[in-house]
Design an enzyme around this catalytic site. Structure first.
Site, PDB file in Angstrom:
ATOM      1  N   GLY A  68       0.834  -1.203   0.000  1.00  0.00           N
ATOM      2  CA  GLY A  68       0.000   0.000   0.000  1.00  0.00           C
ATOM      3  C   GLY A  68       0.860   1.241   0.000  1.00  0.00           C
ATOM      4  O   GLY A  68       1.972   1.268  -0.572  1.00  0.00           O
ATOM      5  N   SER A  69       0.396   2.248   0.690  1.00  0.00           N
ATOM      6  CA  SER A  69       1.066   3.552   0.644  1.00  0.00           C
ATOM      7  C   SER A  69       2.444   3.560   1.283  1.00  0.00           C
ATOM      8  O   SER A  69       3.186   4.534   1.138  1.00  0.00           O
ATOM      9  CB  SER A  69       0.195   4.602   1.329  1.00  0.00           C
TER      10      SER A  69
END
Lengths: 628, 363
Positions: free
Chosen positions: A332-333
């Site tokens: 993810g981020s």
């Protein structure tokens, strides 16, 4: 006719005397001949067969027994004992000494089980492990006898030729499940193990490191076997030691794990499955490596029963699974700082380059929207702001400009997609996708949309918590990628002090412009300390300044136009919460990756775990204690 | 007789040759026993006391004229048979009924029969015309078969064979025709399969083990193998007194009783074995010489039979320890630990002394 009684009715003393004398002479001659024959037998045995019998007598008398080295102790970074040896007793049988082959063995075990309970597992294991020993070796039947069993056997010992209770040192792990996924455990030596070690050195050894550090550092921990030539009587009791070469005990190992930090991370995770890996970016040493849930390794040391094993195997949250090493998560981020650095270093953007976020990003000619987490968008953002607020659009654009192959090549330098080389066996490699990979594995071309989501760490990307924290360590230390080490220092037997063990460097990421790196680190600083930082809540009351990056790994793929609403999704489908962090910002001493499974947003579930872990490490009074 | 000796020492009843040989063997036996018992002085003392009792019996019996001994013979034989029957009913012992507990000490009646049977046969043949005719041969066989079977029932194969042998030797010395002897031998060989059928299982095991000891090296074969190792590893001069490892480490079974020769062989080597054998052969030769000098038929037969029986002891024990004969419980005379056997043997030599003391002086 026997006697001529018919014509000789009176005793003839003279005749009888002569007859007797002749019989006596004959008898004596036979006696002498037979005595000579008997003597010949002794001559044969004592002169001609002397060498052979002499050897057999000697091998009767003298037994060569291995002297098992004491296994090395394991300490944590602060000198706490985390694996030790405790005196215990085990029951052993020498199959060769049991008369009556297999049936005799079974009968003996039946008899023994009246004193020491033996279940089917014990017998099965005994028969399986018998193959690993020679007939005249002692084969363990049951480990870790209790005091009453030892006493009962001692009283009845004379009844059991070929069986004996033997003292040994059993491994004990005082911290139990807290360190299982680091240390592993030792267990009964089996055929596969023997094939992998120097059998001569393991003659008397009955257990071996099965997983974890115990397995990886088996060679150092085990030490070198000695031997003794002993004189034994017919019952195998040692009467005299003729010669002895002492064993060289195993090396004591000091791990870089800090139990206090480990425990802080463990407790901060609470009941949720997850993982925390903390690495000292300065030297690549692992400060904490938590995978939760775990199990008690002490149950495995003495040979766990099949039923108990099945219980562990089927327990909720899969405690046997080492998430820190093998858990594959979408980054993810948390991947954004690395993608951002790639953009800067590859000259695709400058720190000042701005991108406008309106909440939706489109590839030209397609109408599928790629969303920002903030529906209305973030407006104009540069790199720092994009990291601070985790602006997807900025990274969508950057990824598109970069292309998947350049992204792959740059990120690979940080160890994504390959094993870190940590000194615990069995780590996962994660996955760093590329055009080539997709063609080879899926036989499909790469689609532009996949590049877009790869820019925010989604799609095919898979990382392990260990990879993530190791990559972060390289990011904050100026590009030095270590093969992280749990082994911090070693104290070989006979040495005064433990010596530091160097951590191997896997790669050095080239720094084209240090300002680029600083830009990314500043962006991460703003995540925690900026006004709009996604994790600013965790900076409260900290005694140090920390930086980080939140992340969310999708478990459940939403339709393109659907919005994710946490409360509406069942818990096991909820996103995994990720957080990476380092501190102190000015001179980082710890880089950490946290995954909380199904924890939802990274900022809420994972960031506090990171904070608790950093506190435990950085708020300690002593910075460095002398090595034990 | 020389003046400066006490009167009893000068009594003309003691054969110095026999006495010296006996004392040499017994002395050597005690030395070996000390090592074979794991240097258990108490045990050696006990055995010395028994040998002393035996020597006392020897001295007493040697002063009794053969004629008087012969007059006691039927009573002794009857007593022996009675005690054997009593043993079958009241006997004590490990798995077998050999011992009779007489309160003060335990007694093995079968040992008594080793003396009583040749005495009885000699007693019976003494007034008869020799060589014995069919009738006398038959009666003699009856005299020896009754105790033999009783002892075999105990069960004690070794002793029953020795008892039978002592009777057969008497018949042999009485001049039983060779062809009859061979006929008996043939019958015995023919009876061997029958014997196998009536044997106890443990006795069959012994025979099987004898035929192939390596088949079960830890079970039945153990004794023979370990004994052979002890003997063989002794070599020419042995490992030295108290240094026999097979013995000290208890690899030799029954090391102070039936297998004491293995200990001797291990510690004193071939030299020790051959010297002992020589002593026994001299003892037997002297016994036969005394028999030949005896004044009457009964004494001659008795002394001769006792000498030949002694040889059987030595041969069977020596063969068993070296693995060429099956394991039967036959002690090494005057050396194996055990009271009854030693006392009986010495009592037998007492009779020989008596016969020697009443020998013919002029041929």
């Amino acid at each position: 006719m026997i006697g001529n009684t018919s014509h000789r009715a009176i005793k003839d003393e003279y005749d009888e005397q002569r007859l007797f004398a002749s019989r006596a002479w004959t008898g004596f001659t036979i006696i002498v001949l037979l005595m000579l024959a008997l003597s010949a037998r002794y001559v044969w045995l004592q002169i001609f067969a002397f060498d052979s019998f002499s050897t057999r007598s000697e091998s009767n008398r003298v037994a060569v027994r291995p002297v098992v080295p004491n296994r090395g102790m394991i300490y944590d970074r602060r000198g706490r004992v985390i694996a030790e040896n405790q005196p215990a007793y085990r029951l052993e049988i020498v199959p060769e000494k049991i008369p009556g082959k297999a049936a005799g063995l079974e009968a003996l075990m039946d008899e023994l089980s009246t004193l020491i309970p033996l279940d089917e597992d014990d017998r099965k294991n005994f028969h399986m492990s018998r193959d690993n020993y020679r007939e005249f070796d002692s084969v363990p039947l049951k480990f870790n006898l209790n005091e009453r069993e030892v006493a009962r056997f001692a009283v009845n010992r004379h009844r059991f030729r070929g069986a004996d209770v033997v003292p040994y040192l059993a491994r004990n792990y005082p911290y139990g499940e807290l360190l299982t996924h680091v240390l592993g455990y030792t267990g009964r030596l089996d055929a596969d193990d023997i094939a992998s070690v120097d059998a001569g050195n393991y003659r008397g050894t009955r257990t071996i490191g099965k997983i974890g550090v115990e397995k990886y550092h088996e060679k150092e921990l085990h030490g070198t076997s000695g031997f003794e030539r002993v004189e034994t009587n017919v019952r195998g009791r040692v009467l005299n030691v003729l010669e002895r070469q002492d064993a060289i005990p195993g090396t004591d190992l000091i791990l870089s794990i800090d139990v206090a930090v480990q425990r802080a991370a463990w407790e901060a995770l609470g009941d949720r499955p997850g993982s925390v890996v903390a690495i000292d970016p300065a030297d690549g040493s692992v400060i904490a490596l938590v995978s939760k849930p775990a199990y008690d390794p002490n149950a495995f040391v003495h040979g766990i029963s099949q039923r108990a094993y099945n219980e562990v195997l089927k327990a909720p949250g899969r405690p046997l699974f080492n998430r820190a090493l093998r858990g594959g998560y979408e980054p993810g981020s948390t991947l954004k700082p690395f993608v951002g650095l790639a953009g800067l270093e590859l000259d695709l953007v400058t720190p000042q380059t701005r991108v406008f976020s309106n909440g939706r990003f489109y590839i030209q000619g397609y109408d599928r929207p790629y969303r920002d987490w903030k529906d209305t968008g973030h407006g104009w953002v540069d790199m720092g702001a994009a990291l601070e607020q985790s602006v997807n659009t900025y990274f969508y654009q950057l990824a598109m400009d970069m292309g998947i192959d350049r992204m792959h090549d740059y990120l690979a330098q940080f160890g994504f997609g390959s094993a870190t080389g940590i000194d615990v066996p069995g780590e996962g490699k994660g996955l760093l996708p590329s055009r080539e990979w997709k063609r080879a594995v899926h036989g499909e071309p790469w689609y532009p949309g996949e590049t877009i989501i790869a820019g925010i760490g989604q799609g095919f990307n898979v990382v392990t918590p260990l990879q993530l924290s190791n990559a972060l360590a390289a990011l904050v230390n100026g590009g030095t990628l270590y093969a992280p080490r749990l082994l911090y220092a070693a104290k070989p037997a006979g040495t005064e002090r433990a010596k530091r063990v160097a951590v191997p460097v896997t790669a050095q990421v080239a720094v084209r412009d240090a300002e680029n790196w600083q830009t990314v680190l500043d962006g991460m600083d703003r995540v925690v300390n900026g006004l709009r930082g996604t994790a600013r809540i965790i900076a409260e009351d900290a005694h140090f300044r920390m930086a980080g990056k939140t992340g969310t790994a999708q478990v459940y793929q939403l339709g393109a136009d659907k919005e994710y609403v946490e409360e509406e999704v069942a818990e096991h489908l909820r996103d995994h919460a990720l957080f990476i962090a380092f501190a102190p910002v000015e001179a980082p001493r710890i880089a950490i990756a946290v995954v909380v499974e199904h924890g939802g947003a990274g900022s809420r579930a994972a960031a506090p775990v990171a904070r608790a872990t950093l506190d435990a490490w950085l708020d300690q009074e002593v910075e460095r204690e002398p090595l034990p | 007789m020389k003046r400066w000796l006490p009167a009893w020492a000068g009594a003309p009843r003691l054969d110095p040759v026999l006495l010296v040989l006996l004392l040499l063997i017994m002395g050597f036996g005690l030395i070996v026993l000390y090592s074979a018992s794991g240097q258990n002085m108490a045990l050696v003392n006990r055995q010395a006391v028994r040998l002393g009792v035996g020597l006392l019996a020897l001295l007493v019996i040697s002063q009794v004229p053969p004629r008087v001994l012969r007059s006691w013979t039927p009573w002794l034989y009857a007593l022996g048979i009675a005690m054997l029957l009593a043993t079958l009913v009241l006997g004590v012992g490990r798995g077998t009924q050999r011992w009779l507990d007489l309160g003060l000490f335990r007694f093995q009646p079968s040992e008594l029969m080793k003396l009583a049977v040749p005495m009885m046969v000699a007693w019976y043949l003494h007034p008869r015309i020799l060589p014995p005719d069919w009738k006398n041969t038959g009666v003699t066989l009856g005299i020896l078969l009754v105790p033999t079977l009783l002892i075999y029932r105990q069960p004690d194969l070794g002793t029953s064979l020795l008892v039978a042998a002592s009777g057969v030797f008497t018949l042999y010395l009485a001049g039983l025709r060779w062809r009859v002897l061979f006929g008996f031998a043939g019958l015995a060989a023919a009876a061997a399969p029958v014997l196998w059928l009536v044997m106890k299982e443990y006795q069959r095991d012994r025979v099987r083990t004898f035929l192939n000891p390596e088949a079960d090296p830890l079970g039945h074969g153990w004794n023979i193998i370990q004994s052979k190792i002890a003997v063989g590893s002794g070599g020419l001069t042995g490992k030295g007194w108290l240094n026999g490892t097979q013995s000290n480490l208890e690899f030799i079974p029954e090391r102070h009783t039936d297998f004491i020769l293995a200990v001797l062989s291990e510690e004193f080597g071939l030299v020790g074995v051959l010297l002992l054998m020589l002593a026994y052969v001299l003892l037997i030769a002297r016994g036969l010489y005394i028999a030949n000098m005896a004044r009457d038929t009964g004494s001659r037969l008795l002394a001769g039979a006792l000498s030949l029986t002694l040889f059987v002891y030595v041969l069977v024990n020596g063969g068993m320890v070296s693995g060429i004969l099956p394991v039967v419980g036959v002690p090494l005379p005057l050396i194996s630990y055990g009271g009854t056997s030693a006392v009986t043997l010495l009592a037998g030599f007492g009779m020989m002394m008596s016969i020697y003391g009443h020998r013919k002086f002029i041929r």
